[in-house]
Design a protein around this motif. Sequence first.
Motif, mmCIF file in Angstrom:
data_model
loop_
_atom_site.group_PDB
_atom_site.id
_atom_site.type_symbol
_atom_site.label_atom_id
_atom_site.label_comp_id
_atom_site.label_asym_id
_atom_site.label_seq_id
_atom_site.Cartn_x
_atom_site.Cartn_y
_atom_site.Cartn_z
ATOM 1 N N ASP A 148 -7.858 -0.068 1.016
ATOM 2 C CA ASP A 148 -6.826 0.149 -0.229
ATOM 3 C C ASP A 148 -7.376 0.605 -1.286
ATOM 4 O O ASP A 148 -6.562 1.476 -2.169
ATOM 5 C CB ASP A 148 -5.903 -1.289 -0.525
ATOM 6 N N ASP A 149 -8.517 0.033 -1.622
ATOM 7 C CA ASP A 149 -9.099 0.660 -3.011
ATOM 8 C C ASP A 149 -9.884 2.024 -3.034
ATOM 9 O O ASP A 149 -10.371 2.390 -4.026
ATOM 10 C CB ASP A 149 -10.291 -0.488 -3.337
ATOM 11 N N GLU A 150 -9.838 2.654 -1.814
ATOM 12 C CA GLU A 150 -10.508 3.983 -1.767
ATOM 13 C C GLU A 150 -9.565 5.085 -2.093
ATOM 14 O O GLU A 150 -8.788 5.442 -1.077
ATOM 15 C CB GLU A 150 -11.110 4.159 -0.439
ATOM 16 N N LYS A 151 -9.513 5.557 -3.313
ATOM 17 C CA LYS A 151 -8.551 6.737 -3.339
ATOM 18 C C LYS A 151 -9.408 7.620 -4.349
ATOM 19 O O LYS A 151 -10.669 7.587 -4.680
ATOM 20 C CB LYS A 151 -7.481 5.954 -4.707
ATOM 21 N N LYS A 172 -2.771 8.350 -1.908
ATOM 22 C CA LYS A 172 -2.446 7.006 -2.284
ATOM 23 C C LYS A 172 -2.234 6.778 -3.781
ATOM 24 O O LYS A 172 -1.793 5.803 -4.071
ATOM 25 C CB LYS A 172 -3.782 6.257 -1.623
ATOM 26 N N ASN A 173 -2.444 7.703 -4.252
ATOM 27 C CA ASN A 173 -2.442 7.721 -5.722
ATOM 28 C C ASN A 173 -0.819 7.415 -6.069
ATOM 29 O O ASN A 173 -0.406 6.552 -6.738
ATOM 30 C CB ASN A 173 -2.647 8.922 -6.645
ATOM 31 N N ARG A 193 -0.413 -6.996 -3.776
ATOM 32 C CA ARG A 193 0.509 -6.528 -2.653
ATOM 33 C C ARG A 193 1.856 -7.144 -2.817
ATOM 34 O O ARG A 193 2.823 -6.369 -2.813
ATOM 35 C CB ARG A 193 -0.096 -6.854 -1.493
ATOM 36 N N GLU A 235 -6.446 -12.423 -5.447
ATOM 37 C CA GLU A 235 -5.919 -11.356 -6.448
ATOM 38 C C GLU A 235 -5.301 -9.905 -5.610
ATOM 39 O O GLU A 235 -4.416 -9.475 -6.029
ATOM 40 C CB GLU A 235 -7.209 -10.724 -7.174
ATOM 41 N N GLU A 236 -5.891 -9.740 -4.231
ATOM 42 C CA GLU A 236 -5.397 -8.533 -3.534
ATOM 43 C C GLU A 236 -3.981 -8.826 -3.128
ATOM 44 O O GLU A 236 -3.044 -8.123 -2.901
ATOM 45 C CB GLU A 236 -6.468 -8.504 -2.268
ATOM 46 N N TYR A 248 -8.010 -11.888 3.004
ATOM 47 C CA TYR A 248 -7.727 -11.375 1.834
ATOM 48 C C TYR A 248 -8.097 -12.200 0.598
ATOM 49 O O TYR A 248 -7.694 -13.366 0.759
ATOM 50 C CB TYR A 248 -6.247 -10.758 1.575
ATOM 51 N N LYS A 283 -6.742 9.223 0.979
ATOM 52 C CA LYS A 283 -7.149 8.927 -0.279
ATOM 53 C C LYS A 283 -6.612 9.590 -1.149
ATOM 54 O O LYS A 283 -6.390 9.038 -2.552
ATOM 55 C CB LYS A 283 -8.692 9.189 -0.300
ATOM 56 N N HIS A 300 1.665 4.526 -2.625
ATOM 57 C CA HIS A 300 0.337 3.294 -2.391
ATOM 58 C C HIS A 300 0.272 3.112 -0.738
ATOM 59 O O HIS A 300 -0.758 2.407 -0.504
ATOM 60 C CB HIS A 300 0.750 2.221 -3.193
#
Length: 430
Positions: free
Chosen positions: A414-417, A325-326, A82, A77-78, A74, A322, A329
């Motif tokens: 995680d970044d796929e929303k 997740k908005n 978290r 920043e990630e 990871y 997806k 999270h």
Amino acid sequence: MNLADMLSYADIHQLNRIADHYACDCNTNSKRELIQSILNTLNRKDVFERYVETLSVEDIRFLNSLVFDPRDAYSLEELLARAQISRYEAAKPAAIGTAPSEAGSEILSTITVDLRGREDAKPAKKESKKRESKKAKPPAEPEPPQWSPRQMIVKFAHQGWLFNGYSHHTKYLYQVPADLKRRFGDSLARAFQKQLRVIDEPSAYRDEQRMLVEDIGKLLSFADRYEVELNAEGTMYKRSQQMILETFNVKEELVGKGGWRFGYGRKIKDYPNRFSLIYDYCFYNNLIEEADGMLLLTEKGRAQLLEGRPADPGAVYQFWLKLYKNPIHNVQTLVHWIERLAGRWVTLETLSRVLTPLIKPYYYDSPESILTTRIVLMMMHQGLLRIGEHPEEGTVVEMTKLGSSIVRGVYVPDDEKIALPADAAPEAAP
């Protein structure tokens, strides 16, 4: 890589910090002895279980975000993101075995949590005009350091959870030992399972396998057969909604006036929860379109309809993750825990007791309502689990074989929303 592999690449300074944390008795100048002592200590079940019991709720949430993530590296920043999202006021300190409260403010019932907060400073008393005998004051206790995401990352690096990459491609990444991640998940699962109430199969339960994908086909057929007009906001009129809902396998009430409805989909404010998921799935997968005040079937949607090919339940589940997740999270992690804990019939009350401390409230949605309405109920609609009613234990749930297969086989980064319009998903919850 496992812990032993990562220790061999670590420098002696990090090894000494890890050894100090676990009170290892060894030659601090020998890298070999440090590694052997750390491994001997952490491989002891009692030491590891005791370590897990001392973790704060923020620590649990942070490590929990890594347990079901198949990756082992990871960016800083990630990890900072978290760590930041793991700290929120959703629970009060409680001892092991505490029952859930009405407000959903309970802590993991198997973990003793230490949420240290600063005490308000008391105002200093005015000096008395009369001379008073001076008494020795006890030394002031140092204030606890302010919490920060970066401090959390440093702490876990000192505890042997995070290591800098050793290769040219990973030197700017942090790696997590695979065996520590697995052992933490197993340890937390055992702690959770002790709190669950397992029962025999109830006399009646609801199982909606394949129903939602069938209703996706019915929406496409409806859009193909009828001229479906949309109002100025691009929403189907109530009469059209009622018509399509009457054809569905699962009946839902139309959305009434009042109340808040946002965050859980593009059309969640206008359509019932299950229908909203079906509609959004079709819209974002280019099976339907809204044009010139009409709901139309696209060429892709017509081709799928003519082929008689039902939607893939795995694809629907992936889309739901997806989409949800908005507001939630860690919805993917929560679903994985449900899959792991509800392999047999368990009461929803005890499942809620162990999982709600991992859920961040979303506006007016409490952790309990998020778990029951947004996750468990929607999982049932997708055929991932069954929901039953026990005369003595109340609501009970159990994963389906289809559900376990889908949950274990699908991973969404995680970044796929799903990007929602501003009026459907406020930028940040309070």
